[in-house]
Design an enzyme around this catalytic site. Structure first.
Site, PDB file in Angstrom:
ATOM      1  N   ASP A 163     -33.911 -48.903 -71.897  1.00 33.89           N
ATOM      2  CA  ASP A 163     -33.584 -49.931 -72.456  1.00 33.89           C
ATOM      3  C   ASP A 163     -33.685 -50.243 -71.384  1.00 33.89           C
ATOM      4  O   ASP A 163     -32.656 -50.834 -70.809  1.00 33.89           O
ATOM      5  CB  ASP A 163     -33.415 -50.162 -74.239  1.00 33.89           C
ATOM      6  CG  ASP A 163     -33.359 -50.720 -75.124  1.00 33.89           C
ATOM      7  OD1 ASP A 163     -34.459 -52.311 -74.038  1.00 33.89           O
ATOM      8  OD2 ASP A 163     -33.812 -51.277 -76.240  1.00 33.89           O
ATOM      9  N   ASP A 218     -40.594 -57.524 -77.794  1.00 32.49           N
ATOM     10  CA  ASP A 218     -40.409 -56.881 -79.181  1.00 32.49           C
ATOM     11  C   ASP A 218     -41.515 -57.625 -79.628  1.00 32.49           C
ATOM     12  O   ASP A 218     -41.402 -58.707 -80.087  1.00 32.49           O
ATOM     13  CB  ASP A 218     -39.554 -57.239 -79.715  1.00 32.49           C
ATOM     14  CG  ASP A 218     -37.831 -55.723 -79.108  1.00 32.49           C
ATOM     15  OD1 ASP A 218     -38.181 -55.434 -78.110  1.00 32.49           O
ATOM     16  OD2 ASP A 218     -36.432 -54.988 -79.758  1.00 32.49           O
TER      17      ASP A 218
END
Ligand code: GLA
Length: 521
Positions: A163, A218
């Protein structure tokens, strides 16, 4: 070309890293997958984030989901990678080493990985390139790249998602290559997934760094599937079609198909779009409570065949007709073409798909297979008339011959072999794993890479669609201790002749008692 990490060693595990560090990696390798042969088709699996967020990610959830993945037929359809996302699964101890969170994962992260491997699934873990993961609940890799990648290798991860939170002062184009180098030094073949949400435009440079990269933000907040956000994601990802190919994929995020509040048509549409975009098929729904309709969608092998096509072409919009989008330019391994008519609108759409849309000459006489009704029509010349309900799709495969072969879908009964030897008496040390091809071509025998340690030999035999890897271990002459090897095998898809994703599995040999006497098989 130097093949990455034939991670085989006849020395105890503590020396494994040293051995692998010494193996020269080819710094000029153009693609990460040139080193390891991994992810030559888009990775398939399940990740918890879209549905669960951090709660309740724990060992029980992962194990129940693995069981549901197998029970529902998803494993047989090709879904393989599974594990915690930002699931609060490790912390950093005072010495700087990552340690498993045993309160949430009582078996430890290695134990969970072993369990996943034993079931014929592959192990996915998660970390961050910055100081911490997004919620700051877990440490990031910044400044600890080499020891953290070593920890993931020791836990036997097969897939790592990295991430991009808490990265002030860092840039993707320098941070991720450093993590790649650290991961290569750790010596375990891993699917390497960059998650900078498009920051730093990884599609321009990351094919030599990882196997896939997130292209967008996202797709939803945990538990809140969002059709409008999914449409934005698709639009952004579509434009990047030229960057995708075998071993290097655009990743528009885990899927939301099957999450609560989406209709069957929306689930089917999103799944079809992910198949056409050659996107990683990482399910994000709760597999333990899927409806029959969701199972049917996620396990549609004809649609999955489009996604897992060995040519790895990302389909794109070739034409619009009112609201409807005609997605094509997806040539498949047998010369057929995939075409998707997507109607994001509120009214039914009627579309004429021309042979040219599909990539054939206008005069071609064609067979048309509907991959959702599983019906074939034709041969016919001229345009193909399609009516599509609102927010629904028609997913077609079009060919000159009435033949629609499925590419290989590889499913193993286990990815781990464990031998116990006392080293004293004659022992039966043979164990097999079975690897099945659920596509419909006949595969040549898998070819095991040379360089196995002297205590291990592997032979492969075929019976119908199943190939059996027979592993023979001999503890003769070995000192008490733990020995580990990773077996690598390669194959080629017979119709296209293209290499298939390499197959890897772990072999452990525990030698107890006195140094090896004769071991027999
Ligand atoms: C980012 C990623 C998500 C998920 C969360 C975890 O937002 O893009 O997929 O991993 O972090 O916090």
């Amino acid at each position: 070309m130097t093949k990455f990490a034939r991670v085989v060693t006849a020395v105890p595990i503590a020396l494994l890293l040293l051995v692998c560090l010494g193996r020269g990696e080819d710094p000029a390798a153009k693609l990460r997958s040139d080193r390891d042969g991994l992810a030559l088709t888009p990775p398939m699996g399940w990740y918890p984030w879209n549905e669960f967020g951090q709660e309740p990610q724990n060992e029980e959830l992962i194990k129940e989901t693995a069981e549901a993945l197998i029970r529902s037929g998803m494993k047989d359809a090709g879904y393989t990678y599974i594990g915690p996302d930002e699931g609060i699964c490790f912390s950093r101890d005072a010495s700087g080493k990552l340690t498993s969170n045993l309160a949430r994962y009582p078996s430890g992260l290695r134990g969970l990985g072993d369990d996943i491997h034993q079931q014929g699934l592959k192990y996915a873990l998660y970390t961050d390139a910055g100081t911490h993961t997004c919620s700051k609940a877990m440490p990031g890799t910044k400044g600890h790249e080499f020891e953290d990648m070593k920890a993931f290798a020791e836990w036997r991860a097969d897939y790592i998602k990295i991430d991009w939170c808490n990265t002030t002062g860092q840039t993707p184009a320098t941070a991720y290559p450093r993590l790649r180098d650290a991961q290569l030094a750790a010596g375990r073949p891993i699917v390497f997934s960059l998650c900078s949400w498009g920051e730093g435009q990884p599609w321009k440079w990351a094919a030599s760094v990882g196997h896939l990269w997130r292209t967008t933000e996202d797709i939803c907040e945990p538990g809140k599937p969002n059709w409008a956000a999914a449409m934005k994601t698709v639009a952004a990802n579509e434009k990047l079609f030229a960057a995708a190919g075998p071993g290097h994929w655009n990743d528009p995020d885990m899927m939301i198909s099957g999450m609560r509040s989406l209709s069957e048509a929306q689930n089917r549409s999103l799944f079809s779009l992910w198949c056409m975009m050659a996107s990683p098929l990482i399910a994000g729904n709760d597999l333990r409570s899927m409806t029959e309709s969701t199972i049917k969608i996620l396990t549609n092998r004809e649609a999955i065949g489009i996604n897992q096509d060995p040519l790895g072409i990302q389909g794109r919009i070739v034409r619009r007709d009112g609201q409807a989008q005609i997605w094509a330019a997806k040539r498949l391994f047998d010369g057929s073409r995939a075409v998707l008519v997507f109607n994001p609108g509120e009214a039914p759409a009627q579309v004429q798909v021309t042979p040219a849309d599909a990539g054939f000459e206008e005069s071609a006489s064609l067979y048309v297979r509907d991959l959702w009704t599983h019906q074939t029509s034709g041969p016919q010349a001229g345009s193909i008339r399609v009516t599509v309900a609102p927010r629904d799709v028609a997913l077609l495969r079009i060919a000159k011959a009435n033949s629609f072969p499925l590419p290989p879908i590889i499913v193993a009964d286990s990815y781990r072999v464990v031998f116990h030897a006392s080293g004293k008496s004659a022992q039966e040390l043979t164990k097999a794993i079975a690897v099945k091809n659920n596509g419909n071509s006949e595969l040549p025998l898998w070819k095991v890479s040379p360089g196995l340690p002297s205590w291990l030999s592997v032979t492969v035999a075929q019976s119908g669609k199943t190939q059996t890897f027979s592993n023979k271990a001999s503890a003769a002459g070995l000192a008490k201790g733990h020995y580990h090897a990773v077996v690598k095998a390669d194959n080629r898809e017979p119709i296209s002749g293209l290499p298939m994703s390499a197959l890897y599995y772990d072999v452990d040999l525990e030698v107890s008692g006195a140094a090896g006497g004769p071991a027999s098989n």
